[in-house]
Scaffold this motif. Structure first.
Motif, PDB file in Angstrom:
ATOM      1  N   ILE A  23       5.186  -2.295  -1.893  1.00 39.93           N
ATOM      2  CA  ILE A  23       5.421  -2.627  -0.483  1.00 39.93           C
ATOM      3  C   ILE A  23       4.892  -1.514   0.417  1.00 39.93           C
ATOM      4  O   ILE A  23       4.246  -1.777   1.423  1.00 39.93           O
ATOM      5  CB  ILE A  23       6.921  -2.887  -0.223  1.00 39.93           C
ATOM      6  CG1 ILE A  23       7.375  -4.140  -0.975  1.00 39.93           C
ATOM      7  CG2 ILE A  23       7.202  -3.009   1.277  1.00 39.93           C
ATOM      8  CD1 ILE A  23       8.882  -4.336  -1.016  1.00 39.93           C
ATOM      9  N   SER A  24       5.136  -0.272   0.031  1.00 35.64           N
ATOM     10  CA  SER A  24       4.682   0.845   0.870  1.00 35.64           C
ATOM     11  C   SER A  24       3.373   1.462   0.401  1.00 35.64           C
ATOM     12  O   SER A  24       2.737   2.180   1.165  1.00 35.64           O
ATOM     13  CB  SER A  24       5.773   1.917   0.953  1.00 35.64           C
ATOM     14  OG  SER A  24       6.105   2.370  -0.328  1.00 35.64           O
ATOM     15  N   THR A  25       2.940   1.165  -0.824  1.00 34.98           N
ATOM     16  CA  THR A  25       1.705   1.778  -1.328  1.00 34.98           C
ATOM     17  C   THR A  25       0.533   0.807  -1.433  1.00 34.98           C
ATOM     18  O   THR A  25      -0.584   1.233  -1.693  1.00 34.98           O
ATOM     19  CB  THR A  25       1.939   2.390  -2.723  1.00 34.98           C
ATOM     20  OG1 THR A  25       2.281   1.340  -3.647  1.00 34.98           O
ATOM     21  CG2 THR A  25       3.037   3.443  -2.699  1.00 34.98           C
ATOM     22  N   GLY A  26       0.770  -0.477  -1.210  1.00 37.92           N
ATOM     23  CA  GLY A  26      -0.273  -1.482  -1.428  1.00 37.92           C
ATOM     24  C   GLY A  26      -1.296  -1.606  -0.325  1.00 37.92           C
ATOM     25  O   GLY A  26      -2.306  -2.282  -0.491  1.00 37.92           O
ATOM     26  N   LEU A  27      -1.043  -0.959   0.806  1.00 33.43           N
ATOM     27  CA  LEU A  27      -1.970  -1.017   1.942  1.00 33.43           C
ATOM     28  C   LEU A  27      -2.336   0.393   2.387  1.00 33.43           C
ATOM     29  O   LEU A  27      -1.593   1.342   2.135  1.00 33.43           O
ATOM     30  CB  LEU A  27      -1.325  -1.740   3.123  1.00 33.43           C
ATOM     31  CG  LEU A  27      -1.031  -3.217   2.961  1.00 33.43           C
ATOM     32  CD1 LEU A  27      -0.198  -3.732   4.134  1.00 33.43           C
ATOM     33  CD2 LEU A  27      -2.322  -4.018   2.835  1.00 33.43           C
ATOM     34  N   ALA A  28      -3.447   0.496   3.070  1.00 28.79           N
ATOM     35  CA  ALA A  28      -3.840   1.782   3.652  1.00 28.79           C
ATOM     36  C   ALA A  28      -2.791   2.200   4.678  1.00 28.79           C
ATOM     37  O   ALA A  28      -2.125   1.355   5.294  1.00 28.79           O
ATOM     38  CB  ALA A  28      -5.207   1.657   4.303  1.00 28.79           C
ATOM     39  N   GLY A  29      -2.663   3.487   4.875  1.00 27.51           N
ATOM     40  CA  GLY A  29      -1.681   4.028   5.810  1.00 27.51           C
ATOM     41  C   GLY A  29      -1.736   3.359   7.174  1.00 27.51           C
ATOM     42  O   GLY A  29      -2.815   3.120   7.707  1.00 27.51           O
ATOM     43  N   GLY A  30      -0.578   3.051   7.713  1.00 28.02           N
ATOM     44  CA  GLY A  30      -0.487   2.459   9.035  1.00 28.02           C
ATOM     45  C   GLY A  30      -0.598   0.943   9.064  1.00 28.02           C
ATOM     46  O   GLY A  30      -0.291   0.324  10.074  1.00 28.02           O
ATOM     47  N   GLN A  31      -1.056   0.336   7.971  1.00 24.39           N
ATOM     48  CA  GLN A  31      -1.145  -1.123   7.939  1.00 24.39           C
ATOM     49  C   GLN A  31       0.188  -1.723   7.529  1.00 24.39           C
ATOM     50  O   GLN A  31       0.995  -1.072   6.869  1.00 24.39           O
ATOM     51  CB  GLN A  31      -2.236  -1.578   6.975  1.00 24.39           C
ATOM     52  CG  GLN A  31      -3.628  -1.271   7.443  1.00 24.39           C
ATOM     53  CD  GLN A  31      -4.668  -1.933   6.559  1.00 24.39           C
ATOM     54  OE1 GLN A  31      -4.381  -2.453   5.498  1.00 24.39           O
ATOM     55  NE2 GLN A  31      -5.909  -1.897   7.027  1.00 24.39           N
ATOM     56  N   GLN A  32       0.384  -2.963   7.912  1.00 26.05           N
ATOM     57  CA  GLN A  32       1.610  -3.666   7.553  1.00 26.05           C
ATOM     58  C   GLN A  32       1.274  -5.021   6.946  1.00 26.05           C
ATOM     59  O   GLN A  32       0.174  -5.552   7.140  1.00 26.05           O
ATOM     60  CB  GLN A  32       2.496  -3.846   8.787  1.00 26.05           C
ATOM     61  CG  GLN A  32       2.999  -2.536   9.326  1.00 26.05           C
ATOM     62  CD  GLN A  32       4.088  -2.727  10.379  1.00 26.05           C
ATOM     63  OE1 GLN A  32       4.567  -3.820  10.611  1.00 26.05           O
ATOM     64  NE2 GLN A  32       4.474  -1.637  11.000  1.00 26.05           N
ATOM     65  N   TRP A  33       2.258  -5.566   6.251  1.00 29.12           N
ATOM     66  CA  TRP A  33       2.110  -6.894   5.662  1.00 29.12           C
ATOM     67  C   TRP A  33       2.276  -7.952   6.746  1.00 29.12           C
ATOM     68  O   TRP A  33       3.162  -7.850   7.582  1.00 29.12           O
ATOM     69  CB  TRP A  33       3.148  -7.118   4.555  1.00 29.12           C
ATOM     70  CG  TRP A  33       2.999  -6.145   3.438  1.00 29.12           C
ATOM     71  CD1 TRP A  33       3.821  -5.093   3.142  1.00 29.12           C
ATOM     72  CD2 TRP A  33       1.944  -6.109   2.485  1.00 29.12           C
ATOM     73  NE1 TRP A  33       3.340  -4.401   2.071  1.00 29.12           N
ATOM     74  CE2 TRP A  33       2.173  -5.006   1.636  1.00 29.12           C
ATOM     75  CE3 TRP A  33       0.808  -6.886   2.249  1.00 29.12           C
ATOM     76  CZ2 TRP A  33       1.335  -4.679   0.586  1.00 29.12           C
ATOM     77  CZ3 TRP A  33      -0.034  -6.560   1.207  1.00 29.12           C
ATOM     78  CH2 TRP A  33       0.241  -5.465   0.384  1.00 29.12           C
ATOM     79  N   ASP A  34       1.409  -8.960   6.707  1.00 24.56           N
ATOM     80  CA  ASP A  34       1.559 -10.107   7.600  1.00 24.56           C
ATOM     81  C   ASP A  34       2.436 -11.174   6.945  1.00 24.56           C
ATOM     82  O   ASP A  34       3.238 -11.821   7.613  1.00 24.56           O
ATOM     83  CB  ASP A  34       0.186 -10.707   7.937  1.00 24.56           C
ATOM     84  CG  ASP A  34      -0.664  -9.717   8.710  1.00 24.56           C
ATOM     85  OD1 ASP A  34      -0.229  -9.310   9.810  1.00 24.56           O
ATOM     86  OD2 ASP A  34      -1.747  -9.338   8.216  1.00 24.56           O
ATOM     87  N   TYR A  35       2.263 -11.341   5.639  1.00 20.87           N
ATOM     88  CA  TYR A  35       3.014 -12.343   4.886  1.00 20.87           C
ATOM     89  C   TYR A  35       3.422 -11.767   3.543  1.00 20.87           C
ATOM     90  O   TYR A  35       2.689 -10.969   2.952  1.00 20.87           O
ATOM     91  CB  TYR A  35       2.157 -13.593   4.620  1.00 20.87           C
ATOM     92  CG  TYR A  35       1.772 -14.325   5.881  1.00 20.87           C
ATOM     93  CD1 TYR A  35       2.609 -15.302   6.417  1.00 20.87           C
ATOM     94  CD2 TYR A  35       0.582 -14.038   6.537  1.00 20.87           C
ATOM     95  CE1 TYR A  35       2.274 -15.960   7.584  1.00 20.87           C
ATOM     96  CE2 TYR A  35       0.235 -14.699   7.709  1.00 20.87           C
ATOM     97  CZ  TYR A  35       1.089 -15.659   8.223  1.00 20.87           C
ATOM     98  OH  TYR A  35       0.746 -16.310   9.383  1.00 20.87           O
ATOM     99  N   VAL A  36       4.584 -12.215   3.058  1.00 19.46           N
ATOM    100  CA  VAL A  36       4.969 -11.955   1.677  1.00 19.46           C
ATOM    101  C   VAL A  36       5.260 -13.318   1.051  1.00 19.46           C
ATOM    102  O   VAL A  36       6.082 -14.085   1.534  1.00 19.46           O
ATOM    103  CB  VAL A  36       6.170 -10.987   1.538  1.00 19.46           C
ATOM    104  CG1 VAL A  36       7.399 -11.474   2.280  1.00 19.46           C
ATOM    105  CG2 VAL A  36       6.488 -10.748   0.056  1.00 19.46           C
ATOM    106  N   VAL A  37       4.485 -13.636   0.011  1.00 20.49           N
ATOM    107  CA  VAL A  37       4.620 -14.911  -0.691  1.00 20.49           C
ATOM    108  C   VAL A  37       5.448 -14.644  -1.941  1.00 20.49           C
ATOM    109  O   VAL A  37       5.099 -13.773  -2.749  1.00 20.49           O
ATOM    110  CB  VAL A  37       3.233 -15.485  -1.057  1.00 20.49           C
ATOM    111  CG1 VAL A  37       3.372 -16.784  -1.824  1.00 20.49           C
ATOM    112  CG2 VAL A  37       2.387 -15.669   0.205  1.00 20.49           C
TER     113      VAL A  37
END
Length: 175
Positions: free
Chosen positions: A82-96
């Protein structure tokens, strides 16, 4: 059904690339079926392919699936992404989120609809802490094939009504 959901997600955006986190199991991940004669790509990969085929930007689709695992297991063992899957500062739009295939049923011994629902809310809550604007999407599993399992045996099976009974229980559990 999957294609319709993706097109709905894509049409609600302003053509920006989406960040989508997928939790699930072998129903979500890539697999061979029909005795290995047919290969199905992982749903996250399928979503990326579908978006690009529609002329949309390729979403970042992160696959956090584990074969045979429930959402409760993911919540207890698989949340670092959840916190490591995206580059810094990005957020999830959807969680399936897709639960283990018998968890949302009442007839199977591992069925536990209350746990299924609680685990989905808890997992989404973990995502929302990182990404407050994330949208949860429940991805319903489907009944197993009639020939694949003894689930449907009229005497010893869990779903003597066949795949129709299992699918009905799954639908109800996800609703």
């Amino acid at each position: 059904m999957i294609a319709l959901a993706v097109m709905t997600l894509l049409s609600s955006t302003t053509h920006a690339s989406l960040n989508i986190l997928f939790y699930g199991n072998s129903y979500t991940d890539d697999r061979a079926i029909n005795g290995g004669s047919l290969y199905l790509p992982a749903i996250p990969d399928f979503i990326v392919d579908l978006a690009t085929a529609a002329g949309e930007p390729a979403p970042t689709a992160v696959n956090a699936t584990e074969s045979g695992k429930s959402l409760a297991w993911h919540n207890g063992n698989n949340t670092a992404i959840i916190s490591t899957g995206l580059a810094g500062g990005q957020q999830w739009d959807y969680v399936v989120m897709q639960d283990q295939s018998t968890r949302p049923t009442v007839s199977h011994p591992s069925g536990d609809v209350a746990n299924h629902r609680t685990a989905a809310v808890d997992l989404f809550t973990n995502v929302a802490i990182h990404s407050p604007l994330a949208v949860p999407v429940m991805f319903q599993t489907w009944a197993r094939e009639l020939s694949d399992h003894d689930f449907y045996h009229p005497v010893t099976g869990y779903f003597p009504g066949g795949p129709t009974q299992m699918q009905s229980e799954l639908r109800s559990g996800y609703q």
